[in-house]
Design an enzyme around this catalytic site. Structure first.
Site, mmCIF file in Angstrom:
data_model
loop_
_atom_site.group_PDB
_atom_site.id
_atom_site.type_symbol
_atom_site.label_atom_id
_atom_site.label_comp_id
_atom_site.label_asym_id
_atom_site.label_seq_id
_atom_site.Cartn_x
_atom_site.Cartn_y
_atom_site.Cartn_z
ATOM 1 C CB SER A 139 31.261 78.639 58.294
ATOM 2 O OG SER A 139 30.125 79.473 58.182
ATOM 3 C CE1 TYR A 152 27.516 74.339 58.102
ATOM 4 C CE2 TYR A 152 27.658 76.591 58.918
ATOM 5 C CZ TYR A 152 27.928 75.651 57.944
ATOM 6 O OH TYR A 152 28.632 76.019 56.815
HETATM 7 P P1 NAD Z 1 27.359 71.861 48.888
HETATM 8 O O1 NAD Z 1 26.240 71.233 49.622
HETATM 9 O O2 NAD Z 1 27.189 72.248 47.463
HETATM 10 O O3 NAD Z 1 28.675 70.974 49.001
HETATM 11 C C1 NAD Z 1 28.925 70.096 50.075
HETATM 12 C C2 NAD Z 1 29.327 68.754 49.482
HETATM 13 O O4 NAD Z 1 29.667 67.860 50.553
HETATM 14 C C3 NAD Z 1 28.180 68.110 48.693
HETATM 15 O O5 NAD Z 1 28.611 67.774 47.392
HETATM 16 C C4 NAD Z 1 27.841 66.878 49.516
HETATM 17 O O6 NAD Z 1 27.389 65.786 48.726
HETATM 18 C C5 NAD Z 1 29.156 66.591 50.190
HETATM 19 N N1 NAD Z 1 28.976 65.761 51.394
HETATM 20 C C6 NAD Z 1 28.007 65.859 52.324
HETATM 21 N N2 NAD Z 1 28.157 64.875 53.232
HETATM 22 C C7 NAD Z 1 29.236 64.158 52.859
HETATM 23 C C8 NAD Z 1 29.894 63.007 53.402
HETATM 24 N N3 NAD Z 1 29.456 62.402 54.515
HETATM 25 N N4 NAD Z 1 30.971 62.527 52.751
HETATM 26 C C9 NAD Z 1 31.410 63.102 51.609
HETATM 27 N N5 NAD Z 1 30.836 64.182 51.047
HETATM 28 C C10 NAD Z 1 29.773 64.712 51.686
HETATM 29 O O7 NAD Z 1 27.740 73.178 49.735
HETATM 30 P P2 NAD Z 1 29.026 74.139 49.609
HETATM 31 O O8 NAD Z 1 28.547 75.509 49.795
HETATM 32 O O9 NAD Z 1 29.865 73.805 48.441
HETATM 33 O O10 NAD Z 1 29.776 73.727 50.969
HETATM 34 C C11 NAD Z 1 31.145 73.380 51.032
HETATM 35 C C12 NAD Z 1 31.677 73.699 52.423
HETATM 36 O O11 NAD Z 1 31.572 75.117 52.634
HETATM 37 C C13 NAD Z 1 30.893 73.051 53.557
HETATM 38 O O12 NAD Z 1 31.800 72.617 54.557
HETATM 39 C C14 NAD Z 1 30.046 74.184 54.090
HETATM 40 O O13 NAD Z 1 29.686 74.007 55.436
HETATM 41 C C15 NAD Z 1 30.974 75.365 53.889
HETATM 42 N N6 NAD Z 1 30.321 76.670 53.847
HETATM 43 C C16 NAD Z 1 29.329 76.913 52.956
HETATM 44 C C17 NAD Z 1 28.711 78.154 52.947
HETATM 45 C C18 NAD Z 1 27.574 78.459 52.010
HETATM 46 O O14 NAD Z 1 26.961 79.528 52.153
HETATM 47 N N7 NAD Z 1 27.263 77.612 51.049
HETATM 48 C C19 NAD Z 1 29.123 79.148 53.840
HETATM 49 C C20 NAD Z 1 30.159 78.857 54.735
HETATM 50 C C21 NAD Z 1 30.763 77.619 54.731
#
Ligand code: NAD
Length: 253
Positions: A139, A152
């Site tokens: 991130s 985080y």
């Molecule tokens: P999201 O919440 O839509 O997707 C995350 C997914 O991980 C969800 O479907 C959730 O059910 C799953 N998950 C959570 N805990 C879990 C576990 N213990 N085992 C298996 N699956 C699990 O959010 P996203 O934006 O798609 O995030 C994806 C990645 O991107 C994450 O690592 C997040 O930290 C990173 N990220 C997101 C953003 C943002 O702004 N959304 C920014 C930077 C990084």
């Protein structure tokens, strides 16, 4: 020419916003895809939307070794050995200064965002074809501090260290390991964080974040998926232990 023909890809967090967008793109590029997520209902929904014989899915908790072994076994049985691993599942945790951050919330976040990434590498690598590609999701919070997000931020910095180490361990097999660093993405996770900073006033928080981004907008899920595709494909054949920052310039200063 499609970029992932004959490739088998595993995507954790596969029913989440970025995971599902990436799955769609990978399928369009010829891959067979296994979606892994803890949310079984969402997995069913996303798999039925993708509507392809080249998609399979497994409900699994990435922080549990037995679950990780199960999704790896499922993949090998269903499609054969793994070529691309998008190690992407993660949670945002709570928004609180360190003095108020609950210890249980810290432990839970680290067990998913750090141990989950590490377990994925531990069990996927033995079943990965030489020449494969691994993309670990970090991130902008892996590159800078963000107030009230100590767990985080710690987890996303940790992902860089794991990536650099495993990239050294796997270079001899031609397996590349890189991180992708999204800025805020316009999806559920950011809505939750915006609300965490100012309950009921997320739109104002969003404006503040957008103002801090030189390109003045959040990323789309597809912006991130396209970066992941670059790292997954042979277009990035000589890139390993590296960081792809997809952030509209947010962390350039
Ligand atoms: P999201 O919440 O839509 O997707 C995350 C997914 O991980 C969800 O479907 C959730 O059910 C799953 N998950 C959570 N805990 C879990 C576990 N213990 N085992 C298996 N699956 C699990 O959010 P996203 O934006 O798609 O995030 C994806 C990645 O991107 C994450 O690592 C997040 O930290 C990173 N990220 C997101 C953003 C943002 O702004 N959304 C920014 C930077 C990084």
């Amino acid at each position: 020419m499609a970029k992932l023909v004959n490739k088998v890809a595993v995507i954790t967090g596969g029913s989440g916003a970025i995971g599902a967008a990436t799955a769609r793109l990978f399928l369009n590029e010829g891959a067979r895809v296994v979606l892994v997520d803890i949310d079984g209902e969402a997995l069913e929904r996303v798999a039925s939307e993708l509507d392809s014989p080249d998609v399979s899915y497994v409900t699994a908790d990435v922080s549990k070794a037995a679950d990780v072994q199960e999704y790896v076994e499922h993949t090998v049985k269903t499609f054969g050995k793994i070529d691309v691993f998008f190690n992407n599942a993660g949670i945002e945790g709570v928004v609180k200064p360190v003095t108020e951050y609950p210890e249980e919330a810290f432990d839970k976040l680290i067990s998913i965002n750090v141990k989950g990434v590490w377990l994925g590498l531990k069990y996927v690598l033995p079943e990965m074809n030489d020449g494969g590609s691994i993309i670990n999701t970090s991130s902008v919070a892996g590159l800078a501090g963000f107030e009230s997000m100590s767990a985080y931020v710690a987890s996303k910095h940790a992902v860089i260290g794991i990536t650099r180490t495993v990239a050294l361990e796997t270079a001899g097999r031609g397996i590349r390991v890189n991180t992708v660093h999204p800025s805020p993405v316009d999806n559920r996770m950011m809505r939750s964080l915006e609300d965490g900073y100012a309950p009921g006033e997320g739109a104002t928080v969003k404006k503040g974040f957008e103002a801090s981004i030189p390109m003045k907008r959040y990323a789309t899920n597809d912006d991130i998926a396209k970066g992941v595709l670059f790292l997954a494909s042979d277009d990035s054949k000589f890139i390993t232990g590296s960081k792809l920052v997809v952030d509209g310039g947010m962390t350039m200063h």
